[in-house]
Design an enzyme around this catalytic site. Sequence first.
Site, PDB file in Angstrom:
ATOM      1  N   SER A 114      26.811  67.696  -3.278  1.00 35.88           N
ATOM      2  CA  SER A 114      27.007  66.369  -2.738  1.00 35.88           C
ATOM      3  C   SER A 114      28.120  65.619  -3.470  1.00 35.88           C
ATOM      4  CB  SER A 114      25.682  65.609  -2.782  1.00 35.88           C
ATOM      5  OG  SER A 114      25.644  64.651  -1.772  1.00 35.88           O
ATOM      6  N   ASP A 143      23.002  70.520   7.555  1.00 34.44           N
ATOM      7  CA  ASP A 143      23.292  69.237   6.910  1.00 34.44           C
ATOM      8  C   ASP A 143      24.253  68.429   7.760  1.00 34.44           C
ATOM      9  OD1 ASP A 143      23.630  67.187   5.017  1.00 34.44           O
ATOM     10  OD2 ASP A 143      25.277  68.247   4.038  1.00 34.44           O
ATOM     11  N   HIS A 182      21.052  70.203   3.302  1.00 33.83           N
ATOM     12  CA  HIS A 182      21.996  69.666   2.324  1.00 33.83           C
ATOM     13  C   HIS A 182      21.751  70.256   0.932  1.00 33.83           C
ATOM     14  CE1 HIS A 182      24.677  66.419   0.822  1.00 33.83           C
ATOM     15  NE2 HIS A 182      23.864  66.377  -0.211  1.00 33.83           N
TER      16      HIS A 182
END
Length: 585
Positions: free
Chosen positions: A135, A335, A397
């Site tokens: 991320s 994601d 994710h």
Amino acid sequence: MCLLARVRHIEITPDVNGNMFFWHFQNKHIANKQRTVIWLNGGPGCSSEDGALMEIGPYRLKDKDTLVYNEGAWNEFANVLFVDNPVGTGFSYVDTNAYVRELDVMADQFVTFLEKWFKLFPEYEHDDIFIAGESYAGQYIPYIAKAILERNKKGGESSYKWNLAGLLIGNGWISPPEQYEAYLQFAYEKGIVKKGSDAASKLEVQQRICSKQLAVGPALVDNTDCEKILQDLLQLTATSKGGEQRCVNMYDVRLTDTYPSCGMNWPPDLDAVTPYLRRNDVIQALHVNPNKVTGWVECNGQVGANFKPSSKPSVELLPDLLKEVPIILFSGSEDLICNHLGTEALISNLQWNGGKGFEITPGTWAPRRDWTFEGEAAGFWQEARNLTYVVFYNSSHMVPFDYPRRTRDMLDRFMGVDISSIGGKPTDSRLDGEKVPETTVGGVAGNGTDAQQAEKEKLDTARWEAYRKSGEIVLVIVAFSAAGWGWWVWRERKKRRGYMGVSGGENISPSGEARGREGFRDKRSAADLEAGDFDENELDDLHMRTPTTVMGGEGNDPRYSVGAASEDSEDEEDVKGKGKEKMSG
């Protein structure tokens, strides 16, 4: 099995009480060389305990009181160092007026942390170093790598050059222009938004506003007008069911969540992780400094709100980094917030090492090689000129949350692990049907479920053999004791017959009954990391016994991600970001 773990704070900026918290796990095996993986979650402001307890660490939480072994843990062939970065994140802390704002400042502080960490543990300074995360760590990692390479080039008599051997970024927030544009594209592809619908028209208008802002303004890590695309997408596609509004989970579009959370209640393990890390015995075992006065929160909203970098996006650092360091970018296919289409677009537009994108010769692109893992379609690999790209099918994710063993296979392959000197059963991992260099996930000799079961059976057999032999000895002892007892009784009776008139005939009873055996029992049950006593004044080594009974399976801007304040302080908000304040990774 015992694992050596070290935990403590390291002071970074003493003038503002800046301290960074780390949790270090030693490797289980050494495969041809020593390696250390540094793991960072994103946010900014989200704790790397997410990675330690929900993704790649040696343990997962079955519930708030029970640790279970993670069969895909990354510390099989590498030491793993989890760091709450930047200051103020997780168990790290700093004065509230001293939160970090810029990426280069963050990187400099991280290098300071490493300098001090290697002074504490010099035995690891010669390791191959890999920096991994997900991320918003897609911004952190390139900046930290750049700072390390610059440090190495400065040299100095006391400075050992750290061997930065590779970078791994999962579902990273790296290049805003391509990744903002990919929101709507991904929503179309997944059927979340239908082309030509009212929702599509509104979102396309907002996307044009975003594109205009990106074209005229300076290149920044985030943009308010572009953030609104995702906010509007989640709002416009929300539905009502049973009086409750539901929306797409932006971290895994196969799932839904209550609106406006839209994924902030995910992953489910968070329900156990938060109370676990707030337990007093766990806090004491982790040697959390008393100066950290607030309880653990997954993401500190104040860190995220203050982190407003004017630094250029990390994508601009990649070409120079790729000249010196191999990089792997990997994406979970489900994601939305840092989706694979955006990552593929940024790679296609990137020029590095004499070429653009994955073009290997003019007009020829590196092939996407189908990846199977233990007989199942796992995704694909693509690589050229020091950059590797991996897509994980049916993953979110947080790819290691879904597939820890597959990500360990990816890691071992990337690190060049050689298992020939270790033994164990190689993992069946293939690219385009061809066996690739062998790795072992959970099957190293002396490790894994099969080996553990075999070892248990071996110990049980040895135990019963010991019992049998002990029993034979006891029988002999009992026989001799019985004979001796019989002789003693006969002698005493004979004596009493001679002294009856003098002693009054009282029977003298021998006292031989043992007392207090309960006091010798160790009533403490098999312990997890918090069960032992630790000397606060010594180096913080936690020796943790591996559970074997249960095995783990495979700010000020109108940002969508800002959540409710935590229970501990109005200054700390439990926020997820994508990177940005959007994701725990």
